[in-house]
Design a protein around this motif. Structure first.
Motif, PDB file in Angstrom:
ATOM      1  N   TYR A  27       5.209  -0.321 -17.628  1.00 41.37           N
ATOM      2  CA  TYR A  27       5.676  -1.276 -16.626  1.00 41.37           C
ATOM      3  C   TYR A  27       5.331  -0.804 -15.222  1.00 41.37           C
ATOM      4  N   VAL A  28       5.181  -1.768 -14.311  1.00 35.03           N
ATOM      5  CA  VAL A  28       4.832  -1.459 -12.931  1.00 35.03           C
ATOM      6  C   VAL A  28       5.888  -0.572 -12.281  1.00 35.03           C
ATOM      7  N   HIS A  29       7.167  -0.882 -12.507  1.00 32.51           N
ATOM      8  CA  HIS A  29       8.207  -0.059 -11.875  1.00 32.51           C
ATOM      9  C   HIS A  29       8.153   1.383 -12.380  1.00 32.51           C
ATOM     10  N   GLU A  30       7.786   1.570 -13.644  1.00 32.58           N
ATOM     11  CA  GLU A  30       7.647   2.932 -14.166  1.00 32.58           C
ATOM     12  C   GLU A  30       6.459   3.645 -13.513  1.00 32.58           C
ATOM     13  N   ALA A  31       5.410   2.893 -13.210  1.00 38.62           N
ATOM     14  CA  ALA A  31       4.248   3.494 -12.545  1.00 38.62           C
ATOM     15  C   ALA A  31       4.612   3.972 -11.144  1.00 38.62           C
ATOM     16  N   ILE A  32       5.375   3.156 -10.418  1.00 33.44           N
ATOM     17  CA  ILE A  32       5.785   3.537  -9.066  1.00 33.44           C
ATOM     18  C   ILE A  32       6.693   4.770  -9.114  1.00 33.44           C
ATOM     19  N   TRP A  33       7.531   4.859 -10.133  1.00 29.62           N
ATOM     20  CA  TRP A  33       8.431   6.007 -10.266  1.00 29.62           C
ATOM     21  C   TRP A  33       7.724   7.254 -10.791  1.00 29.62           C
ATOM     22  N   HIS A  34       6.519   7.098 -11.337  1.00 27.81           N
ATOM     23  CA  HIS A  34       5.785   8.240 -11.892  1.00 27.81           C
ATOM     24  C   HIS A  34       5.514   9.254 -10.775  1.00 27.81           C
ATOM     25  N   PRO A  35       5.659  10.548 -11.067  1.00 23.74           N
ATOM     26  CA  PRO A  35       5.541  11.554 -10.007  1.00 23.74           C
ATOM     27  C   PRO A  35       4.157  11.655  -9.363  1.00 23.74           C
ATOM     28  N   LEU A  36       3.127  11.111  -9.994  1.00 26.40           N
ATOM     29  CA  LEU A  36       1.795  11.137  -9.394  1.00 26.40           C
ATOM     30  C   LEU A  36       1.284   9.748  -9.028  1.00 26.40           C
ATOM     31  N   ILE A  37       1.535   8.747  -9.862  1.00 21.15           N
ATOM     32  CA  ILE A  37       0.968   7.417  -9.610  1.00 21.15           C
ATOM     33  C   ILE A  37       1.564   6.798  -8.349  1.00 21.15           C
ATOM     34  N   GLY A  38       2.890   6.876  -8.183  1.00 20.24           N
ATOM     35  CA  GLY A  38       3.521   6.332  -6.983  1.00 20.24           C
ATOM     36  C   GLY A  38       2.989   6.978  -5.715  1.00 20.24           C
ATOM     37  N   PRO A  39       2.983   8.314  -5.633  1.00 21.63           N
ATOM     38  CA  PRO A  39       2.418   8.966  -4.443  1.00 21.63           C
ATOM     39  C   PRO A  39       0.925   8.670  -4.246  1.00 21.63           C
ATOM     40  N   PHE A  40       0.182   8.553  -5.345  1.00 17.57           N
ATOM     41  CA  PHE A  40      -1.236   8.202  -5.218  1.00 17.57           C
ATOM     42  C   PHE A  40      -1.389   6.832  -4.563  1.00 17.57           C
ATOM     43  N   LEU A  41      -0.634   5.850  -5.042  1.00 13.80           N
ATOM     44  CA  LEU A  41      -0.749   4.512  -4.470  1.00 13.80           C
ATOM     45  C   LEU A  41      -0.351   4.521  -2.994  1.00 13.80           C
ATOM     46  N   ALA A  79      -0.565   7.021  -0.819  1.00 13.47           N
ATOM     47  CA  ALA A  79      -1.628   7.659  -0.036  1.00 13.47           C
ATOM     48  C   ALA A  79      -2.852   6.752   0.058  1.00 13.47           C
ATOM     49  N   LEU A  80      -3.205   6.095  -1.037  1.00 11.16           N
ATOM     50  CA  LEU A  80      -4.357   5.194  -1.035  1.00 11.16           C
ATOM     51  C   LEU A  80      -4.137   4.023  -0.077  1.00 11.16           C
ATOM     52  N   GLU A  81      -2.959   3.422  -0.152  1.00 12.33           N
ATOM     53  CA  GLU A  81      -2.665   2.293   0.734  1.00 12.33           C
ATOM     54  C   GLU A  81      -2.778   2.720   2.192  1.00 12.33           C
ATOM     55  N   ARG A  82      -2.185   3.853   2.532  1.00  4.62           N
ATOM     56  CA  ARG A  82      -2.151   4.289   3.934  1.00  4.62           C
ATOM     57  C   ARG A  82      -3.518   4.762   4.434  1.00  4.62           C
ATOM     58  N   ASN A  83      -4.273   5.439   3.575  1.00  2.00           N
ATOM     59  CA  ASN A  83      -5.542   6.030   4.008  1.00  2.00           C
ATOM     60  C   ASN A  83      -6.728   5.083   3.913  1.00  2.00           C
ATOM     61  N   GLU A  84      -6.720   4.177   2.923  1.00  2.00           N
ATOM     62  CA  GLU A  84      -7.924   3.379   2.685  1.00  2.00           C
ATOM     63  C   GLU A  84      -7.710   1.869   2.712  1.00  2.00           C
ATOM     64  N   ILE A  85      -6.550   1.384   2.298  1.00  2.00           N
ATOM     65  CA  ILE A  85      -6.356  -0.068   2.247  1.00  2.00           C
ATOM     66  C   ILE A  85      -5.849  -0.610   3.579  1.00  2.00           C
ATOM     67  N   LEU A  86      -4.743  -0.068   4.100  1.00  2.00           N
ATOM     68  CA  LEU A  86      -4.188  -0.591   5.359  1.00  2.00           C
ATOM     69  C   LEU A  86      -5.188  -0.586   6.519  1.00  2.00           C
ATOM     70  N   PRO A  87      -6.034   0.447   6.658  1.00  2.00           N
ATOM     71  CA  PRO A  87      -6.979   0.418   7.783  1.00  2.00           C
ATOM     72  C   PRO A  87      -7.973  -0.741   7.734  1.00  2.00           C
ATOM     73  N   THR A  88      -8.107  -1.410   6.584  1.00  2.00           N
ATOM     74  CA  THR A  88      -9.053  -2.521   6.469  1.00  2.00           C
ATOM     75  C   THR A  88      -8.380  -3.879   6.667  1.00  2.00           C
ATOM     76  N   VAL A  89      -7.049  -3.878   6.865  1.00  2.00           N
ATOM     77  CA  VAL A  89      -6.301  -5.133   6.951  1.00  2.00           C
ATOM     78  C   VAL A  89      -5.960  -5.437   8.403  1.00  2.00           C
ATOM     79  N   GLU A  90      -6.288  -6.641   8.824  1.00  2.00           N
ATOM     80  CA  GLU A  90      -5.911  -7.107  10.162  1.00  2.00           C
ATOM     81  C   GLU A  90      -4.509  -7.697  10.061  1.00  2.00           C
TER      82      GLU A  90
END
Length: 196
Positions: free
Chosen positions: A20-34, A36-47
């Motif tokens: 489940y998605v909520h389990e992925a967010i709670w996962h000790p690596l997947i949640g932090p990965f997402l 970091a990815l959002e902040r470093n690579e996705i958000l900078p491309t969004v106006e």
């Protein structure tokens, strides 16, 4: 931010047997990965729209993803990667390449999608066909296990010019080799050490 997040967390979750998605967010690596990815690579491309905080929107998305009452399945959001990746993640890579920013996280997402398309989890459990193009993806992913660039070359309809960019090719190849040799958790850990 939302769809790119879904498209980025689903494959590591599936490979690690998370349901489940909520389990992925709670996962000790997947949640932090997402995160970091959002902040470093996705958000900078969004106006951001007027009077909208991207940080606030990201927090809202994480609250939604972590809500267990939604019960959104990883299998559902993994469906149709061949049509979802070029809409939600590959443009992020393209924008970051043009701006001279890192694509290591998005390349890692692509490598995890490739590994997912090999058809087994990290424990060896079968992954049921989950894409209208599954036969093509599966065959290409299996060949890419020993020659990572085959994935990008064979899926030009997915990657376009991004798949030919030497920076992206190198990052993808390194990520896939890391996953093949050491597993998803080790590859994510390496990313977090560099970007968290």
């Amino acid at each position: 931010v939302l769809n790119g997040g879904h498209a980025s967390l689903c494959y590591p979750a599936a490979l690690l047997g998370v349901k489940y998605v909520h389990e992925a967010i709670w996962h000790p690596l997947i949640g932090p990965f997402l995160d970091a990815l959002e902040r470093n690579e996705i958000l900078p491309t969004v106006e951001p729209p007027a009077n909208t905080s991207l940080e606030g929107y990201l927090e809202l998305i994480f609250r939604r993803f972590s809500n267990p009452t939604i019960n959104d399945t990883i299998q559902r959001i993994c469906f149709g990667g061949a049509s979802n990746q070029p809409k939600f993640t590959i443009p992020v890579a393209g924008d970051n390449l043009k701006a001279g920013r890192s694509v290591d996280g998005i390349a890692l997402v692509s490598a995890m999608w490739c590994r997912y398309c090999q058809g087994t989890t990290e424990l060896g459990d079968p992954i049921a066909p989950n894409d209208p193009q599954w036969d093509r993806l599966n065959e290409t992913a299996l060949r890419a296990a020993s020659h990572p660039s085959i994935w990008l070359e064979s899926l030009h309809d997915v990657y376009g010019e991004v798949g030919k960019n030497p920076v992206f090719v190198a990052s993808f190849s390194k990520a896939l080799q890391s996953i093949q040799n050491d597993g998803v958790e080790a590859a994510i850990t390496e990313y977090l050490e560099d970007y968290q």
